[in-house]
Write an enzyme that holds these catalytic residues in place. Structure first.
Site, short mmCIF file in Angstrom:
data_model
loop_
_atom_site.label_atom_id
_atom_site.label_comp_id
_atom_site.label_asym_id
_atom_site.label_seq_id
_atom_site.Cartn_x
_atom_site.Cartn_y
_atom_site.Cartn_z
CG HIS A 212 -10.91 -6.65 6.77
ND1 HIS A 212 -10.14 -7.41 7.62
CD2 HIS A 212 -10.28 -6.70 5.56
CE1 HIS A 212 -9.11 -7.91 6.95
NE2 HIS A 212 -9.17 -7.48 5.70
CD GLU B 225 -2.00 -2.30 1.31
OE1 GLU B 225 -0.86 -2.66 1.70
OE2 GLU B 225 -2.94 -3.09 1.17
#
Lengths: 326, 325
Positions: free
Chosen positions: B130, B61
């Site tokens: 998440h 990322e």
């Protein structure tokens, strides 16, 4: 030595290295006199790296830099008046006094910015490489970083990404052996950063970072490879800084013998005496004139910086967004 | 007007902007034809625009966001998908230290026209890694624009504006709105940043709600209408810039404000909106401003606990009733 290089080219190499050295020693003195606020990290000692690499680049090629970025700016063709003014925090500086030493940027010459975060410029250079590939084939992007940055995640992630996408990026590690005071040999088992290249499926090359001709030749190979669509290379340049890491650092963590050994290999003195005078028999007066010209240019830059105004307080609110937000 | 899903509206925005501007590219994990994005926002786009412009990234990322930053600085317009909002934390240096500050640090030389879009929010037992709502972190950072659309119409119009923005945009999509439908015109339109939308007009109280909480608040407003309480629901749509005028005008009209978001209440954006209302409309208030946000916990896994820690229509309704005598 490389027979292809003409005397004017060799003198240009000398001039750039000498300009970086004089700029850095002058800035360091001015820092000591508190004319320059904050801190700065001098490139003195490492000039052969930026010079050897950037002489293979044009203004349309990109470089991303580090906290030790003045050398990359000068080698890429930045204006030393605007650089010095920025170090002084003046309105006429490259960043209007908002960036300082660690953020000098010049988009006109493809200098995407020094960077205060170790390793952060590496993925930015990869992004510029992606732009080269998609928009401007034939251009390349160079990420300069130090041995310290080679242990950041961005180093590994970025080389992997550039290799997987075959981007025209040259990763130039300036291995000066110390990340601030930490000896790279104590935090990395293999002292050759270039060896890691094989793990990413690209070529790793080691250059003598104290020898501008060696850096030039090896960078040329890597850059031409990238320009021709061959993808990235990891070029490690073994080098050494003259000064400590930053202000107030006498660098006592470096053994005296080691320092003396490296200083004997000074990139400017050796290039001048062994190559320009020794091998090429260039008239010493010609070299002396270049030196005097540079010294005058640096003096002018300091005067320009001193005479320039500080920015108005109201400018602090400018350039946060492209337009004023409601 | 036709109705399409939120996910389809986003997909249309990407497609239209990629057709309009060849510099728009997509970066992200599993956004290509094999998977089409974890939530299918990029469905069909690699097939149209090819792998050069729809680029599947490795799981890195910080570096693929950084790659987007560098690409944006040099002439491309990357739209980067972070598979789950929680994973943005892996790219914080590139977002906060690089993208947000680049224009400023360079004295105005650099522009970073990047969009970082991400699904966020709870509701599927995805647990603590998440399900978070992290938008408030980014509202604190000068240089970033923060967008949180709640409807398909807003999602499409704001994503198109985001892609055309020359400043970096954080674009938060609630993962349980993706399948909700709403009217979206066939013709092209853009929604400017900094324009709140009054989702339902009312006169007794203003609910300022974001994202999923807009849907809950509309439901509550409809229920309460039958019970004689007239609720106005205002969706800021963009947190930075914030449409102070529409929000404060509404509060001046109703005299009561309830601010609702899914993100943890402590340090949440409701505090900022409260401050703005105090600055702009204090003299018009008939009751204290009330805020309702997530409980100060990570998002738990098991369904009953997960539901318990975030505001729901029942809790919103209770809060309204407490404020309206």
């Amino acid at each position: 030595m490389d027979e292809d290089l003409t005397d004017p080219q060799l003198l240009q190499m000398f001039e750039i290295m000498y300009k970086i050295r004089q700029f850095e020693l002058t800035a360091y003195d001015l820092l000591g006199q508190n004319m320059i606020p904050g801190t700065l990290h001098t490139y003195a000692g490492e000039e052969a790296v930026a010079t050897g690499v950037c002489l293979n680049l044009t203004d349309e090629d990109y470089v991303s830099s580090t906290h030790r970025g003045h050398g990359h700016c000068i080698a890429k063709g930045a204006d030393i008046n605007k650089m010095m003014a920025e170090l002084f925090g003046k309105k006429t500086g490259y960043c209007k006094g908002k960036g300082g030493s660690m953020h000098i940027t010049d988009f006109k010459v493809g200098m995407l910015g020094a960077n205060g975060i170790v390793g952060a410029g590496i993925p930015i250079a990869v992004g510029a490489g992606l732009t080269c590939k998609l928009k401007y084939p034939g251009r390349v992007s160079v990420a300069f970083f130090g041995d310290g940055a080679s242990n950041q995640g961005t180093f590994h992630e970025s080389i992997n990404l550039a290799a997987a996408w075959n981007l025209p990026v040259i990763f130039v590690c300036e291995n000066n052996l110390y990340a601030m005071g930490t000896d790279i040999r104590k935090v990395t088992a293999n002292p050759n950063i270039a060896d890691r290249a094989i793990g990413y499926g690209i070529k790793g090359i080691i250059a003598d970072g104290m020898d501008v001709l060696d850096v030039y030749k090896k960078a040329k190979e890597a850059i031409e490879h990238a320009r021709n669509g061959g993808g990235p290379t990891l070029l490690e340049c073994k080098t050494y800084r003259i000064k400590g890491h930053s202000r107030y650092d006498p660098a006592l963590y470096r053994p005296k013998e080691e320092v003396e050994e490296w200083m004997k290999r000074d990139c400017i003195t050796n290039f001048k005496e062994k190559i320009l005078i020794g091998e090429k028999h260039i008239d010493q007066n010609v070299i002396h004139e270049i030196e005097q010209k540079i010294i005058r240019q640096i003096e002018q830059a300091v005067n320009f910086a001193k005479e320039s105004p500080f920015p108005e307080n109201s400018s602090a609110l400018e350039d946060v967004y492209a337009e004023d937000l409601k | 007007m036709r109705e399409i899903k939120y996910v389809e509206a986003l997909n249309e925005a990407l497609k239209e902007e990629m057709e309009r501007d060849p510099d728009v590219i997509l970066l992200g994990e599993d956004i290509g034809k094999e998977w089409q994005g974890a939530f299918k926002v990029t469905k069909g786009l690699e097939e149209i625009f090819g792998p050069e412009r729809v680029r599947n990234t490795p799981i890195s990322e910080n570096s693929f966001v950084g790659c987007g930053v560098g690409a944006a600085m040099t002439g491309l317009k990357p739209v980067v998908e972070i598979m789950f909002g929680d994973l943005i934390l892996l790219a914080m240096d590139q977002i906060i230290n690089q993208a947000a500050k680049m224009r400023y640090m360079s004295g105005g030389q650099a522009s970073v026209p990047i969009v970082i879009r991400t699904p966020f929010g709870s509701g599927g037992s995805y647990a603590s890694h998440h399900s978070q709502s992290l938008e408030a972190l980014f509202t604190h950072i000068p240089g970033l624009i923060v967008v949180q659309p709640s409807t398909p119409y807003d999602a499409k119009g704001l994503l198109k504006t985001a892609i055309r923005s020359i400043d970096p945009v954080m674009f938060f999509e609630h993962k349980f709105i993706y399948k909700k439908s709403g009217p979206v015109p066939e013709d092209e339109y853009l929604i400017p940043f900094g324009e709140a939308d009054i989702k339902i007009e009312g006169s007794d109280l203003t609910i300022i709600a974001t994202s999923m909480m807009v849907w809950h608040s509309i439901k509550v407003a409809k229920e309460l209408k039958n019970e004689g309480i007239s609720v106005e629901v205002v969706d800021p749509r963009t947190l930075v810039p914030l449409d102070k005028k529409t929000i404060s005008d509404s509060v001046k009209k109703t005299g009561r404000a309830l601010i609702v978001h899914e993100a943890v209440s402590r340090g949440g954006f409701s505090g900022e909106i409260t401050k703005m209302i105090i600055d702009e409309a204090f003299d018009y208030l008939d009751a204290p401003i009330k805020t309702l946000g997530g409980l100060p916990t990570p998002i738990p896994f098991t369904p009953n606990l997960e539901k318990f820690v975030v505001p729901d229509p029942k809790r919103i309704k209770k809060a309204v009733i407490e404020l309206v005598p």
